[in-house]
Design a protein around this motif. Sequence first.
Motif, PDB file in Angstrom:
ATOM      1  N   GLU A  41       0.816  -1.364   0.027  1.00  0.00           N
ATOM      2  CA  GLU A  41      -0.042   0.012   0.113  1.00  0.00           C
ATOM      3  C   GLU A  41       0.906   1.183  -0.136  1.00  0.00           C
ATOM      4  O   GLU A  41       0.610   2.196  -0.681  1.00  0.00           O
ATOM      5  CB  GLU A  41      -1.062  -0.020   1.326  1.00  0.00           C
ATOM      6  CG  GLU A  41      -2.062  -0.957   1.158  1.00  0.00           C
ATOM      7  CD  GLU A  41      -2.942  -0.952  -0.130  1.00  0.00           C
ATOM      8  OE1 GLU A  41      -3.266   0.327  -0.579  1.00  0.00           O
ATOM      9  OE2 GLU A  41      -3.437  -1.950  -0.619  1.00  0.00           O
ATOM     10  N   ILE A  44       2.107   1.450  -3.390  1.00  0.00           N
ATOM     11  CA  ILE A  44       1.105   2.185  -4.339  1.00  0.00           C
ATOM     12  C   ILE A  44       1.140   3.714  -4.256  1.00  0.00           C
ATOM     13  O   ILE A  44       1.231   4.365  -5.266  1.00  0.00           O
ATOM     14  CB  ILE A  44      -0.068   1.715  -4.126  1.00  0.00           C
ATOM     15  CG1 ILE A  44      -0.241   0.132  -4.634  1.00  0.00           C
ATOM     16  CG2 ILE A  44      -1.126   2.248  -5.011  1.00  0.00           C
ATOM     17  CD1 ILE A  44      -1.293  -0.850  -4.303  1.00  0.00           C
ATOM     18  N   ARG A  64       2.990   0.488 -10.477  1.00  0.00           N
ATOM     19  CA  ARG A  64       1.985   0.681  -9.788  1.00  0.00           C
ATOM     20  C   ARG A  64       1.037  -0.463 -10.380  1.00  0.00           C
ATOM     21  O   ARG A  64       0.144  -1.072  -9.464  1.00  0.00           O
ATOM     22  CB  ARG A  64       1.450   2.036  -9.984  1.00  0.00           C
ATOM     23  CG  ARG A  64      -0.050   2.207  -8.975  1.00  0.00           C
ATOM     24  CD  ARG A  64      -0.532   3.521  -9.010  1.00  0.00           C
ATOM     25  NE  ARG A  64      -1.185   3.746 -10.218  1.00  0.00           N
ATOM     26  CZ  ARG A  64      -1.787   4.941 -10.354  1.00  0.00           C
ATOM     27  NH1 ARG A  64      -1.733   6.004  -9.363  1.00  0.00           N
ATOM     28  NH2 ARG A  64      -2.366   5.313 -11.866  1.00  0.00           N
ATOM     29  N   TYR A  68      -0.943  -3.178  -8.034  1.00  0.00           N
ATOM     30  CA  TYR A  68      -2.443  -3.320  -7.990  1.00  0.00           C
ATOM     31  C   TYR A  68      -2.788  -4.776  -8.200  1.00  0.00           C
ATOM     32  O   TYR A  68      -3.857  -5.164  -7.630  1.00  0.00           O
ATOM     33  CB  TYR A  68      -3.182  -2.542  -9.044  1.00  0.00           C
ATOM     34  CG  TYR A  68      -3.347  -1.007  -8.674  1.00  0.00           C
ATOM     35  CD1 TYR A  68      -3.642  -0.661  -7.384  1.00  0.00           C
ATOM     36  CD2 TYR A  68      -3.119  -0.113  -9.592  1.00  0.00           C
ATOM     37  CE1 TYR A  68      -3.733   0.723  -7.097  1.00  0.00           C
ATOM     38  CE2 TYR A  68      -3.413   1.270  -9.403  1.00  0.00           C
ATOM     39  CZ  TYR A  68      -3.705   1.487  -7.946  1.00  0.00           C
ATOM     40  OH  TYR A  68      -3.820   2.792  -7.866  1.00  0.00           O
ATOM     41  N   GLU A  69      -1.970  -5.509  -9.020  1.00  0.00           N
ATOM     42  CA  GLU A  69      -2.299  -6.956  -9.347  1.00  0.00           C
ATOM     43  C   GLU A  69      -2.067  -7.750  -7.986  1.00  0.00           C
ATOM     44  O   GLU A  69      -2.719  -8.504  -7.683  1.00  0.00           O
ATOM     45  CB  GLU A  69      -1.282  -7.422 -10.446  1.00  0.00           C
ATOM     46  CG  GLU A  69      -2.020  -7.377 -11.846  1.00  0.00           C
ATOM     47  CD  GLU A  69      -1.160  -8.183 -12.839  1.00  0.00           C
ATOM     48  OE1 GLU A  69      -1.536  -9.020 -13.309  1.00  0.00           O
ATOM     49  OE2 GLU A  69      -0.063  -7.615 -13.300  1.00  0.00           O
ATOM     50  N   THR A  71      -2.141  -6.869  -5.123  1.00  0.00           N
ATOM     51  CA  THR A  71      -3.166  -6.386  -4.006  1.00  0.00           C
ATOM     52  C   THR A  71      -4.736  -6.663  -4.668  1.00  0.00           C
ATOM     53  O   THR A  71      -5.683  -6.219  -3.972  1.00  0.00           O
ATOM     54  CB  THR A  71      -2.898  -4.995  -3.475  1.00  0.00           C
ATOM     55  OG1 THR A  71      -3.198  -3.931  -4.570  1.00  0.00           O
ATOM     56  CG2 THR A  71      -1.819  -4.747  -2.960  1.00  0.00           C
ATOM     57  N   GLU A  72      -4.946  -7.538  -5.751  1.00  0.00           N
ATOM     58  CA  GLU A  72      -5.881  -8.039  -6.437  1.00  0.00           C
ATOM     59  C   GLU A  72      -6.733  -6.767  -6.625  1.00  0.00           C
ATOM     60  O   GLU A  72      -8.292  -6.940  -6.748  1.00  0.00           O
ATOM     61  CB  GLU A  72      -6.656  -8.816  -5.386  1.00  0.00           C
ATOM     62  CG  GLU A  72      -5.917 -10.113  -5.202  1.00  0.00           C
ATOM     63  CD  GLU A  72      -6.738 -11.089  -4.485  1.00  0.00           C
ATOM     64  OE1 GLU A  72      -7.851 -11.254  -4.496  1.00  0.00           O
ATOM     65  OE2 GLU A  72      -5.994 -12.185  -3.910  1.00  0.00           O
ATOM     66  N   LYS A  73      -6.400  -5.681  -6.903  1.00  0.00           N
ATOM     67  CA  LYS A  73      -7.221  -4.450  -7.464  1.00  0.00           C
ATOM     68  C   LYS A  73      -6.800  -4.604  -8.999  1.00  0.00           C
ATOM     69  O   LYS A  73      -6.266  -3.743  -9.578  1.00  0.00           O
ATOM     70  CB  LYS A  73      -6.454  -3.214  -7.011  1.00  0.00           C
ATOM     71  CG  LYS A  73      -6.579  -2.929  -5.492  1.00  0.00           C
ATOM     72  CD  LYS A  73      -5.917  -1.856  -4.644  1.00  0.00           C
ATOM     73  CE  LYS A  73      -6.172  -1.929  -3.367  1.00  0.00           C
ATOM     74  NZ  LYS A  73      -5.520  -0.844  -2.604  1.00  0.00           N
ATOM     75  N   GLU A  75      -9.058  -3.966 -11.646  1.00  0.00           N
ATOM     76  CA  GLU A  75      -9.551  -2.903 -12.424  1.00  0.00           C
ATOM     77  C   GLU A  75      -8.502  -1.859 -12.461  1.00  0.00           C
ATOM     78  O   GLU A  75      -8.115  -1.272 -13.597  1.00  0.00           O
ATOM     79  CB  GLU A  75     -10.813  -2.418 -11.881  1.00  0.00           C
ATOM     80  CG  GLU A  75     -12.003  -3.343 -12.127  1.00  0.00           C
ATOM     81  CD  GLU A  75     -12.301  -3.690 -13.743  1.00  0.00           C
ATOM     82  OE1 GLU A  75     -12.337  -2.956 -14.386  1.00  0.00           O
ATOM     83  OE2 GLU A  75     -12.482  -4.864 -13.887  1.00  0.00           O
ATOM     84  N   GLU A  76      -7.915  -1.544 -11.453  1.00  0.00           N
ATOM     85  CA  GLU A  76      -6.786  -0.508 -11.270  1.00  0.00           C
ATOM     86  C   GLU A  76      -5.642  -0.809 -12.052  1.00  0.00           C
ATOM     87  O   GLU A  76      -5.232  -0.046 -12.959  1.00  0.00           O
ATOM     88  CB  GLU A  76      -6.659  -0.105  -9.981  1.00  0.00           C
ATOM     89  CG  GLU A  76      -7.503   0.538  -9.265  1.00  0.00           C
ATOM     90  CD  GLU A  76      -8.581  -0.386  -8.357  1.00  0.00           C
ATOM     91  OE1 GLU A  76      -8.750  -1.625  -8.839  1.00  0.00           O
ATOM     92  OE2 GLU A  76      -9.162  -0.095  -7.496  1.00  0.00           O
TER      93      GLU A  76
END
Length: 99
Positions: A41, A44, A64, A68-69, A71-73, A75-76
């Motif tokens: 985090e 990021i 980033r 994001y991948e 942290t399983e985000k 879409e971001e």
Amino acid sequence: YTEAENSYTEALSVCPAYYQKDRSILYSNRAAARMKQENKEEAIADCTKAIELNPNYIRAILRRAELYEKTEKLEEALQDYKTVIEKDPSVGQAREACM
């Protein structure tokens, strides 16, 4: 990596704000050190700051996206990968990630 993170933090504290590209690199490098320590985090947040300072900094956007991948985000992550492709279609990692 802790020592590297501390060095980049110190550099950011003395680097004048008007050196935006330099500060962008420092934030991105600190993000890499934080990523190696699993501080995702914070990494990021550093990447985001690097991108704010230099919106065309491909390495920060790519880093980033990877974070994001992790942290399983997703879409971001996808949005960042698409941004990389728009700015530089030759980046294979971004093309593969979008597929």
